[in-house]
Motif scaffolding. Structure first.
Motif, PDB file in Angstrom:
ATOM      1  N   GLN A   1       0.841  -1.197   0.000  1.00 22.11           N
ATOM      2  CA  GLN A   1       0.000   0.000   0.000  1.00 22.11           C
ATOM      3  C   GLN A   1       0.880   1.253   0.000  1.00 22.11           C
ATOM      4  O   GLN A   1       0.650   2.186  -0.757  1.00 22.11           O
ATOM      5  N   ALA A   2       1.917   1.254   0.852  1.00 18.45           N
ATOM      6  CA  ALA A   2       2.826   2.406   0.918  1.00 18.45           C
ATOM      7  C   ALA A   2       3.518   2.623  -0.421  1.00 18.45           C
ATOM      8  O   ALA A   2       3.660   3.753  -0.890  1.00 18.45           O
ATOM      9  N   ASN A   3       3.912   1.518  -1.044  1.00 21.51           N
ATOM     10  CA  ASN A   3       4.650   1.642  -2.299  1.00 21.51           C
ATOM     11  C   ASN A   3       3.790   2.159  -3.451  1.00 21.51           C
ATOM     12  O   ASN A   3       4.313   2.646  -4.443  1.00 21.51           O
ATOM     13  N   ARG A   4       2.478   2.077  -3.283  1.00 22.25           N
ATOM     14  CA  ARG A   4       1.608   2.686  -4.284  1.00 22.25           C
ATOM     15  C   ARG A   4       1.640   4.212  -4.190  1.00 22.25           C
ATOM     16  O   ARG A   4       1.255   4.906  -5.113  1.00 22.25           O
ATOM     17  N   LEU A   5       2.074   4.717  -3.057  1.00 23.94           N
ATOM     18  CA  LEU A   5       2.040   6.169  -2.839  1.00 23.94           C
ATOM     19  C   LEU A   5       3.372   6.845  -3.094  1.00 23.94           C
ATOM     20  O   LEU A   5       3.457   8.054  -3.215  1.00 23.94           O
ATOM     21  N   THR A   6       4.430   6.066  -3.098  1.00 24.93           N
ATOM     22  CA  THR A   6       5.743   6.688  -3.263  1.00 24.93           C
ATOM     23  C   THR A   6       6.470   6.073  -4.447  1.00 24.93           C
ATOM     24  O   THR A   6       6.304   4.898  -4.744  1.00 24.93           O
TER      25      THR A   6
ATOM     26  N   ALA B   1       4.544   7.895   3.249  1.00 25.46           N
ATOM     27  CA  ALA B   1       3.748   6.850   2.596  1.00 25.46           C
ATOM     28  C   ALA B   1       3.492   5.705   3.562  1.00 25.46           C
ATOM     29  O   ALA B   1       2.381   5.166   3.637  1.00 25.46           O
ATOM     30  N   LEU B   2       4.525   5.352   4.338  1.00 23.14           N
ATOM     31  CA  LEU B   2       4.362   4.251   5.298  1.00 23.14           C
ATOM     32  C   LEU B   2       3.390   4.650   6.414  1.00 23.14           C
ATOM     33  O   LEU B   2       2.550   3.852   6.833  1.00 23.14           O
ATOM     34  N   MET B   3       3.501   5.893   6.888  1.00 22.41           N
ATOM     35  CA  MET B   3       2.579   6.351   7.931  1.00 22.41           C
ATOM     36  C   MET B   3       1.134   6.276   7.435  1.00 22.41           C
ATOM     37  O   MET B   3       0.229   5.857   8.161  1.00 22.41           O
ATOM     38  N   ILE B   4       0.935   6.686   6.197  1.00 22.95           N
ATOM     39  CA  ILE B   4      -0.425   6.683   5.638  1.00 22.95           C
ATOM     40  C   ILE B   4      -0.932   5.249   5.483  1.00 22.95           C
ATOM     41  O   ILE B   4      -2.046   4.910   5.888  1.00 22.95           O
ATOM     42  N   ALA B   5      -0.080   4.389   4.928  1.00 27.15           N
ATOM     43  CA  ALA B   5      -0.497   2.999   4.713  1.00 27.15           C
ATOM     44  C   ALA B   5      -0.770   2.314   6.049  1.00 27.15           C
ATOM     45  O   ALA B   5      -1.743   1.568   6.196  1.00 27.15           O
ATOM     46  N   ASP B   6       0.078   2.590   7.019  1.00 25.60           N
ATOM     47  CA  ASP B   6      -0.086   2.004   8.351  1.00 25.60           C
ATOM     48  C   ASP B   6      -1.410   2.461   8.975  1.00 25.60           C
ATOM     49  O   ASP B   6      -2.166   1.657   9.518  1.00 25.60           O
TER      50      ASP B   6
ATOM     51  N   GLY C   1       5.929  14.747  -1.242  1.00 24.37           N
ATOM     52  CA  GLY C   1       6.385  14.066  -2.445  1.00 24.37           C
ATOM     53  C   GLY C   1       5.705  12.730  -2.658  1.00 24.37           C
ATOM     54  O   GLY C   1       6.289  11.795  -3.179  1.00 24.37           O
ATOM     55  N   ILE C   2       4.453  12.640  -2.220  1.00 20.18           N
ATOM     56  CA  ILE C   2       3.709  11.419  -2.490  1.00 20.18           C
ATOM     57  C   ILE C   2       2.469  11.784  -3.290  1.00 20.18           C
ATOM     58  O   ILE C   2       2.111  12.944  -3.389  1.00 20.18           O
ATOM     59  N   ASP C   3       1.827  10.771  -3.831  1.00 28.10           N
ATOM     60  CA  ASP C   3       0.625  11.005  -4.625  1.00 28.10           C
ATOM     61  C   ASP C   3      -0.522  11.357  -3.665  1.00 28.10           C
ATOM     62  O   ASP C   3      -1.113  10.502  -3.032  1.00 28.10           O
TER      63      ASP C   3
ATOM     64  N   ARG D   1      -3.537  12.533  -4.037  1.00 31.88           N
ATOM     65  CA  ARG D   1      -4.897  12.100  -4.350  1.00 31.88           C
ATOM     66  C   ARG D   1      -5.097  10.636  -3.926  1.00 31.88           C
ATOM     67  O   ARG D   1      -6.066  10.270  -3.276  1.00 31.88           O
ATOM     68  N   GLN D   2      -4.080   9.828  -4.284  1.00 33.17           N
ATOM     69  CA  GLN D   2      -4.105   8.408  -3.882  1.00 33.17           C
ATOM     70  C   GLN D   2      -4.095   8.280  -2.367  1.00 33.17           C
ATOM     71  O   GLN D   2      -4.794   7.442  -1.804  1.00 33.17           O
ATOM     72  N   ALA D   3      -3.267   9.127  -1.740  1.00 29.80           N
ATOM     73  CA  ALA D   3      -3.157   9.082  -0.284  1.00 29.80           C
ATOM     74  C   ALA D   3      -4.515   9.340   0.344  1.00 29.80           C
ATOM     75  O   ALA D   3      -4.942   8.658   1.274  1.00 29.80           O
ATOM     76  N   LEU D   4      -5.205  10.328  -0.187  1.00 30.61           N
ATOM     77  CA  LEU D   4      -6.519  10.669   0.358  1.00 30.61           C
ATOM     78  C   LEU D   4      -7.486   9.501   0.143  1.00 30.61           C
ATOM     79  O   LEU D   4      -8.246   9.131   1.039  1.00 30.61           O
ATOM     80  N   ASP D   5      -7.436   8.915  -1.047  1.00 34.18           N
ATOM     81  CA  ASP D   5      -8.327   7.774  -1.325  1.00 34.18           C
ATOM     82  C   ASP D   5      -8.081   6.623  -0.355  1.00 34.18           C
ATOM     83  O   ASP D   5      -9.003   5.958   0.096  1.00 34.18           O
ATOM     84  N   VAL D   6      -6.790   6.407  -0.051  1.00 32.39           N
ATOM     85  CA  VAL D   6      -6.444   5.321   0.860  1.00 32.39           C
ATOM     86  C   VAL D   6      -7.001   5.587   2.259  1.00 32.39           C
ATOM     87  O   VAL D   6      -7.501   4.700   2.931  1.00 32.39           O
ATOM     88  N   LEU D   7      -6.906   6.855   2.672  1.00 35.79           N
ATOM     89  CA  LEU D   7      -7.303   7.191   4.045  1.00 35.79           C
ATOM     90  C   LEU D   7      -8.807   7.369   4.218  1.00 35.79           C
ATOM     91  O   LEU D   7      -9.372   7.071   5.252  1.00 35.79           O
ATOM     92  N   VAL D   8      -9.421   7.892   3.187  1.00 35.66           N
ATOM     93  CA  VAL D   8     -10.830   8.234   3.298  1.00 35.66           C
ATOM     94  C   VAL D   8     -11.684   7.125   2.726  1.00 35.66           C
ATOM     95  O   VAL D   8     -12.188   7.221   1.630  1.00 35.66           O
ATOM     96  N   GLN D   9     -11.776   6.041   3.464  1.00 40.94           N
ATOM     97  CA  GLN D   9     -12.732   5.047   3.022  1.00 40.94           C
ATOM     98  C   GLN D   9     -14.090   5.537   3.470  1.00 40.94           C
ATOM     99  O   GLN D   9     -14.199   6.440   4.279  1.00 40.94           O
ATOM    100  N   ASN D  10     -15.123   4.905   2.951  1.00 45.44           N
ATOM    101  CA  ASN D  10     -16.449   5.469   3.202  1.00 45.44           C
ATOM    102  C   ASN D  10     -16.844   5.413   4.667  1.00 45.44           C
ATOM    103  O   ASN D  10     -16.345   4.627   5.450  1.00 45.44           O
ATOM    104  N   GLN D  11     -17.747   6.256   5.000  1.00 46.13           N
ATOM    105  CA  GLN D  11     -18.346   6.305   6.333  1.00 46.13           C
ATOM    106  C   GLN D  11     -17.362   6.588   7.447  1.00 46.13           C
ATOM    107  O   GLN D  11     -17.456   6.059   8.539  1.00 46.13           O
TER     108      GLN D  11
END
Ligand SMILES: Nc1nc2c(ncn2[C@@H]2O[C@H](COP(=O)(O)OP(=O)(O)OP(=O)(O)O)[C@@H](O)[C@H]2O)c(=O)[nH]1
Ligand SMILES: [Mg+2]
Ligand SMILES: [Zn+2]
Ligand SMILES: [Zn+2]
Lengths: 236, 264
Positions: B129-134, B154-159, B178-180, B182-192
């Motif tokens: 997951q982290a490697n998708r962001l960096t 990226a690791l903090m976000i994935a974790d 220096g990470i993506d 938009r992707q980072a937000l998508d990863v963190l903001v799952q629904n509800q």
């Protein structure tokens, strides 16, 4: 008067945290004073005095500050009583990880910071193991995950203590710490009270001022490190 | 307790100059709120108040309600599963552990009991997951402190995304790592989830449904995004995509030419 013993590694944030908690005590109408124990030098007394907090500074010099503490704390407690303090706090920098200034029935607080390494809690000895409250500082510098992991490591060593995060710069967490501290028991006198943990048995020639190295100069309570297959010098 | 969050409410305190904040803001699952304002205006302070579930006991004097009530003390100080996941501004790890050790310790303390195989899988999924962001791949054996700023972030976000199922997520400036983003937000903001995000980034700010505006330590306004802003957001996203494409080409050492790179 309540006596609260606060100890932790050098620069872990003890004074910063205490200054914040003392502010909170003042808001509650409680008068606090501090005795600071250190080794060779400290400017903490100036920091407390600048905030109008009555303070004593004790420098242990060539003694372990915790040994120095135990021989002086009773007189300090009488000083605090003479000033009619509600709360007397002792602040010491636990240096040898083997001593701790904690006294039975006096609330014991260990201060340790989030930067000190995931394995530090397991190395800390009575300073951490015997504390009633563990205050973890500098959480603002690390990630939430690191705070959680570090706090977990602390819990593994001392599951009995109340563990809390406090920020020495902003004071976040001071209300909760303050409320816990005000629950400490009142003490009349320390005479006859006991330390929670014995101080190390360490009367060797170096305790008495010896500086030369070599087996000829080692006397008293000496312990040799185990080194496989190498002849060890005899200890007289 | 954490799966029954119906709302959080921010009740105003006062600004640095003592001005009262006239705020009563109730957020419900699914809300994505941006926190905007100049540097030093108190964005991080607001997030810290929410993380602490302040009860008029922080310098801002704010009060945070959970499900319209002051939280029980266990909820504020409880050990274990967290109500609130927080991604602060820290760009680097300080802990002396490898990536894999850190993930295992974190999983252990979140009291997820894993079999060894499960743990391996978990480490794998956080790292991938982290490697998708960096752009710079992270290896499980790397010491945390050797990671670059982007890798750490990226690791903090994935974790946070994989290990904490907290219903409330606080994000402090994910853009400058220096990470993506938009992707980072998508990863963190799952629904509800209820998400609050401090940001200077126009696209992130406009992606939010509303914005809390901070000025000199206090909440000065709460704005709802409108249709005009949604249209603007689309334009900005196109422009952003164009810039990203140019950046990618430059990175690959290619020349930029032709009308394909005209913006709008
Ligand atoms: N970022 C951050 N810095 C802190 C925090 N608490 C203390 N500090 C800083 O850490 C340094 C040491 O703090 P002190 O309060 O002097 O530490 P101490 O444990 O009393 O130190 P000694 O008495 O000298 O052993 C200072 O620069 C403080 O500003 C905190 O929560 N966060
Ligand atoms: Mg100090
Ligand atoms: Zn000692
Ligand atoms: Zn000795």
């Amino acid at each position: 008067m309540k006596l609260i013993t606060v100890a932790g590694p050098p620069s872990s944030g003890k004074t910063s945290m205490l200054l914040r908690v003392i502010d909170w005590f003042k808001e509650q109408g409680l008068k606090a004073g501090v005795v600071k124990f250190d080794c060779v030098a400290s400017k903490d007394d100036e920091r407390y005095r600048a905030k109008g907090v009555p303070v004593l500074l004790g420098l242990a010099g060539n003694l372990c500050p915790d040994h120095y503490f135990v021989t002086n704390i009773e007189a300090c407690a009488r000083w605090g009583q003479s000033l009619e303090l509600d709360i007397l706090i002792s602040e010491s920098a636990g240096l040898c990880n083997r001593c701790s200034p904690f006294i039975r029935q006096a609330l014991a607080v260990c201060v340790i910071d989030n930067l000190s390494g995931a394995n530090t809690p397991t190395k800390m000895g009575p300073l951490l193991k015997q504390a009633d409250i563990v205050a973890i500082t500098k959480g603002d510098i690390v990630s939430q995950a690191e705070r959680e992991v570090f706090q977990y490591q602390v819990r593994k060593v001392n599951a009995r203590a109340e563990v809390l995060q406090i920020n020495g710069l902003t004071g976040q967490g001071k209300e909760r710490l303050g409320a816990l501290l005000t629950q400490a028991q009142d003490i009349d006198t320390l005479d006859g009270r006991k330390l929670r943990f014995s101080m190390p048995a360490a009367v060797c020639s170096y305790c008495l001022g010896e500086t030369k190295i070599g087996s000829d100069y080692q006397m008293g309570n000496v312990k040799s490190i185990a080194i496989p297959d190498v002849p060890r010098p005899e200890v007289s | 307790m954490t799966d029954s969050i119906q709302s959080i409410t921010i009740l105003g305190g006062r600004s640095k100059s003592g001005q009262p904040e006239d705020v009563n803001l109730r957020l419900v699952p699914g809300d994505l709120v941006a926190v905007v304002g100049p540097t030093g205006s108190g964005k991080s302070r607001l997030l810290a108040d929410i993380e602490y579930i302040a009860q008029r006991d922080t310098p801002s004097g704010r009060c945070i309600l959970i499900n319209d009530q002051p939280p029980a003390s266990e909820l504020r100080f409880a050990w274990g599963r967290k109500l609130i996941a927080q991604l602060s501004q820290n760009m680097n790890f300080v802990m002396d552990a490898t990536v894999a050790e850190f993930i295992s310790m974190h999983a252990e303390c979140r009291d997820n009991s894993f079999e060894e195989a499960g743990l391996e899988k978990l480490i794998g999924s956080v790292v991938s997951q982290a490697n998708r962001l960096t752009g710079e791949p992270i290896h499980p054996d790397t010491p945390l402190t050797a990671l670059s700023g982007g890798q750490s972030r990226a690791l903090m976000i994935a974790d946070t995304a994989v290990l904490s199922d907290s219903p409330i997520v606080l994000i402090d400036e994910i853009e400058n790592a220096g990470i993506d983003r938009r992707q980072a937000l998508d990863v963190l903001v799952q629904n509800q989830k209820i998400v609050l995000m401090a940001t200077h980034d126009p696209i992130l700010a406009l992606l939010a449904h509303s914005r809390i505006v901070l000025k000199s330590g206090g909440i000065a306004d709460v704005l709802r995004s409108d249709e005009g802003e949604s249209e603007l957001l689309e334009e900005l996203q196109k422009a952003d995509a164009a810039i990203m494409a140019v950046r990618e080409k430059l990175r690959r050492g290619e020349r930029l030419e032709g009308p394909g790179f005209k913006i709008s």
